[in-house]
Enzyme design. Structure first.
Site, PDB file in Angstrom:
ATOM      1  N   GLY A 336       3.739   3.177   6.191  1.00  0.00           N
ATOM      2  CA  GLY A 336       2.814   3.678   5.121  1.00  0.00           C
ATOM      3  C   GLY A 336       3.519   3.418   3.624  1.00  0.00           C
ATOM      4  O   GLY A 336       3.636   2.407   3.133  1.00  0.00           O
ATOM      5  N   SER A 337       3.208   4.693   2.743  1.00  0.00           N
ATOM      6  CA  SER A 337       3.462   4.563   1.630  1.00  0.00           C
ATOM      7  C   SER A 337       4.868   4.188   1.168  1.00  0.00           C
ATOM      8  O   SER A 337       5.117   3.853   0.050  1.00  0.00           O
ATOM      9  CB  SER A 337       3.382   6.064   0.917  1.00  0.00           C
ATOM     10  N   THR A 338       5.931   4.016   2.134  1.00  0.00           N
ATOM     11  CA  THR A 338       7.336   3.961   1.635  1.00  0.00           C
ATOM     12  C   THR A 338       7.611   2.215   1.653  1.00  0.00           C
ATOM     13  O   THR A 338       8.248   1.740   1.145  1.00  0.00           O
ATOM     14  CB  THR A 338       8.177   4.224   3.064  1.00  0.00           C
ATOM     15  N   LEU A 339       6.229   1.555   1.922  1.00  0.00           N
ATOM     16  CA  LEU A 339       6.435   0.105   1.736  1.00  0.00           C
ATOM     17  C   LEU A 339       5.858   0.008   0.164  1.00  0.00           C
ATOM     18  O   LEU A 339       6.144  -1.237  -0.222  1.00  0.00           O
ATOM     19  CB  LEU A 339       5.609  -0.420   2.791  1.00  0.00           C
ATOM     20  N   SER A 391       1.372   7.610  -5.552  1.00  0.00           N
ATOM     21  CA  SER A 391       1.235   7.083  -4.307  1.00  0.00           C
ATOM     22  C   SER A 391      -0.049   6.635  -4.022  1.00  0.00           C
ATOM     23  O   SER A 391      -0.843   6.960  -2.971  1.00  0.00           O
ATOM     24  CB  SER A 391       1.631   7.748  -3.184  1.00  0.00           C
TER      25      SER A 391
END
Length: 751
Positions: A336-339, A391
């Site tokens: 998800g957004s951690t990438l 994000s």
């Protein structure tokens, strides 16, 4: 004419002999003795021939017997010698298998995490019982009662025609003392080495466990089996006819070839704190599981690797297979957004994006190949730093489009996604990152912001460490060195750079951008530290379906990646909470875990506060004032009684999400959470009487937003604000404030 009478032949011979007429007698005797001598000679010759025949016959018999004897000796001494030697040894010689003492596993400071201890086991000699005509019941019944075994099981073992059978292995010391007191015939005690884990569940997924025979089955115990176990020695021992050992030279020295020791990179204190925080968060959020990996960015050393649920390696059979799985290296998930930081970093490194560029986020909706991509909150033109702070999926997808499929794929591969990390733990998975030749247009867009691919927690932590250390992807180090039992160094594992991922300037830019995420207006404000400046990124992703296409509607993964301190990072971390129930935002669940574990780890590592102390102190003061002035005031209870099956809504304003959810649960109500931070509004209002099981809508905002509103309204006073003229804080002010909050922007939602 006178006739002379014919004398008797014998008489004449004798007379002639007497009268002295030798010629007549000799002539007659010679004539008579010729046939007699011939016969005697013949007989003598015959006897000689017979004797020779008998001698030859006897000699032949003796020769045949000797040949047979020699042949038999050859057969016994050469052909059948090994088998006969075994038969002989089986009667008087007993080979004892001396298992070596398994090597010790220690943490980076020498604290023992896995040791081998000597413990008693019970065995019996059934042949001795039969020879001594001992009733089996007189031995089996008390033995079964003492050891807690089934009488039939003990009886069957004692009834075997063997010299050795196990009765029970690894018994308690009290059981051994009681058995010695019973002095049962044919029953004996022997010492064995048993693997013992003094800290129970601590680092159990890393250590693994060894079985009853001392063979490693999981974790480091399995991977380093050859080093830890050492070599097995066979000790010949002479025994008596009862099978008892009489003498063995090898047993005079009861030490076998000991295994090597492992010194790990783990820190017991940091590992304990990580497991503690995971346990609390998973239980409080009613999540399915959680994982955490903490790494020293400069060396690649794994300081902590924790999973929940966990298990006790002293009793692995009592734990479910689900609890024994090392999720941090075996489970894959969509990041998800951690990438997003890695996509932005790759674009900056490729010079297709500049920090000052504006990306049109199209008001929160973008069509790609007849499908729509949404943002949680609509935005217009955003800089790369703002894309990370808010994000934005659309902004990140457009950054990925600037890179192109091939460059995006190659960049993610350089960060280590889609490949094994090489950590010395069994069953590691490489995640999933398909080649860009198979990407459709929508795949390229979604992969840029962490959907349509999968990673492991360890891969995510290593990639974050690469951003922290200036762009180098490190080999993960879990073992510092291997030493022999005598202390001799066998092997040392030095820090190794796998490859350079991106220029240090690009890594530094992204790191500074990520400080805004943990700032007042970011989705990860709960990750901000009291005495250090942290950088990070939150993630809230729907779980992909195990079978078929699409995503689960009510299953989420809350995650956070980050590192600290900004100037000289000492720890990089990835936190993942799998399928939380009450709240699923990464900024609410995973970010606080990062904050608490990182704060404890930096103190453990002896990292002093940096030059941002004055700013951090003022930020902490503002935060504390917001908490203090926002504490709920007690309101007198209404005189109206609460009917059966109903509940009174508690006052939740200014509470953190955990406290608010806990109060609602006590009242029998369900939460509906929007946003992150502290509660600024609730619906229904406090003290309203509603049906039990109803939902209460909670609107939350980050602490920083609340503090800013309070400051503008004068609630905190201008003197308590941040002084921009403070030279020691100017750099951090620029970092934290580099992403201004748009007045028209809605409260930031966790992603």
């Amino acid at each position: 004419m006178r006739q002379t009478p014919r004398p008797n032949k014998g008489y004449t011979t004798r007379s002639a002999a007497v009268s002295g007429a030798p010629e007549t007698v000799s002539r007659d005797a010679g004539a008579a003795s010729r046939p007699t001598k011939a016969a005697a000679a013949a007989r003598a010759a015959a006897r000689q021939r017979w004797m020779r025949f008998r001698l030859l016959l006897l000699g032949g018999v003796v020769a045949c017997a000797a040949a047979l004897l020699i042949y038999r000796a050859y057969v016994l001494q050469q052909v059948r010698s090994p088998m006969l030697a075994e038969l002989a040894e089986a009667q008087y010689l007993k080979h004892l298998q001396l298992a070596p003492k398994r090597g010790t596993i220690r943490d980076r400071h020498g604290v023992e995490l896995a040791v081998s201890v000597e413990i008693y086991s019970v065995w019996a000699n059934p042949r001795e019982l039969k020879r001594r005509e001992v009733p089996l019941a007189s031995v089996g019944e008390p033995l079964a009662a003492l050891l807690g075994l089934a009488p039939d099981l003990v009886s069957n073992r004692l009834n075997r025609d063997k010299l050795f059978v196990w009765i029970k292995r690894h018994i308690q010391p009290k059981e051994a003392e009681a058995l010695q007191a019973l002095d049962l015939p044919g029953v004996y005690l022997t010492r064995e080495a048993r693997r013992f884990y003094p800290h129970r569940e601590l680092a159990s997924h890393v250590l693994g466990f060894a079985d009853i025979d001392g063979v490693g089955k999981e974790g480091l115990e399995r991977h380093f089996e050859a080093s830890l176990r050492g070599s097995i020695l066979a000790a010949p021992a002479i025994r008596d006819r009862d099978g008892n050992v009489v003498f063995s030279e090898r047993l005079l020295d009861d030490r076998a070839a000991e295994g090597d020791d492992l010194m790990l990179t783990l820190d017991r204190a940091i590992q304990h704190r990580a497991e503690q925080e995971l346990f609390r968060t998973v239980r409080a959020s009613e999540a399915r599981a959680g994982s955490l990996v903490a790494i020293d960015p400069a060396t690649g050393e794994i300081l902590a690797l924790a999973n929940y649920p966990t298990f006790n390696p002293n009793e692995p059979g009592h734990a479910a297979a689900e609890s024994r799985r090392n999720r941090a290296v075996t489970d894959r998930f969509e990041p998800g957004s951690t990438l997003k930081p890695f996509t932005v970093a790759a674009a900056l490194a490729a010079r297709v994006l500049r920090p000052s560029d504006l990306i049109d986020c199209e008001g929160g909706r973008m069509v790609v190949a007849d499908q729509q991509i949404h943002d949680t909150h609509p935005h217009g033109l955003l800089k790369p730093a703002e894309i990370l702070t808010y994000s934005s999926n659309i902004g990140t997808a457009k950054v990925g489009r600037l890179l192109g499929k091939d460059k995006l794929y190659n960049a993610l591969r350089r960060f280590g996604f889609g490949a094994l990390t090489g950590v010395p733990l069994p069953a590691e998975t490489e995640g999933q990152l398909t080649h860009y030749d198979g990407w459709f247009e929508m795949d390229a867009a979604t992969i840029a912001f962490g959907q349509g691919m999968s990673v492991t927690v360890l891969q995510l932590a290593l990639a974050t460490a690469a951003l922290a250390n200036g762009g180098n992807l490190m080999e993960p180090r879990l073992v510092k060195r291997i030493t022999s039992a005598s202390g001799r160094e066998v092997k040392t594992f030095a820090p190794t750079v796998r490859r350079s991922v991106l220029p240090s300037r690009s890594a530094r830019l992204v790191a500074e951008m990520l400080t805004a995420v943990t700032g007042a207006s970011g989705t990860g404000s709960e990750a901000s530290l009291e005495h250090h400046l942290a950088a990070g990124k939150t993630g809230t992703a729907q779980k992909a379906k195990l079978t078929g296409r699409g995503y689960e509607r009510d299953k989420w993964i809350a995650s956070f990646v980050g590192f600290a301190p900004l100037e000289s990072p000492r720890i990089a971390m990835a936190v993942v909470i799998d399928e939380p129930m009450a709240v699923h935002a990464g900024g609410v669940l995973a970010a606080p875990v990062f904050r608490r574990v990182t704060d404890a780890a930096l103190r453990r590592l002896g990292v002093p506060a940096t030059g941002t102390r004055s700013l951090i102190a003022k930020l902490s003061e503002v935060r504390s004032r917001v908490k203090a002035e926002g504490q709920p005031r007690e309101t007198p209870r209404s005189a109206e009684p609460v009917p059966a099956g109903a509940a009174r809504v508690p006052s939740l304003t200014a509470l953190g999400v955990k406290d608010a959810v806990t109060r609602l649960a006590r009242a029998g109500l369900l939460p509906q959470v929007e946003g992150s931070g502290i509660v600024i509004q609730q619906d229904p209002e406090a003290h309203t009487i509603v049906e039990k099981g109803d939902r209460v809508r909670l609107t939350l905002e980050p602490y920083g937003v609340v503090a800013r509103h309070a400051h503008r309204s004068g609630a905190l006073g201008g003197a308590r604000g941040i002084d921009p003229s403070d030279a020691s804080t100017s750099e951090v002010v620029s970092s934290l404030g580099r992403v201004p909050v748009s007045p028209a922007a809605a409260p930031v939602a966790p992603q």
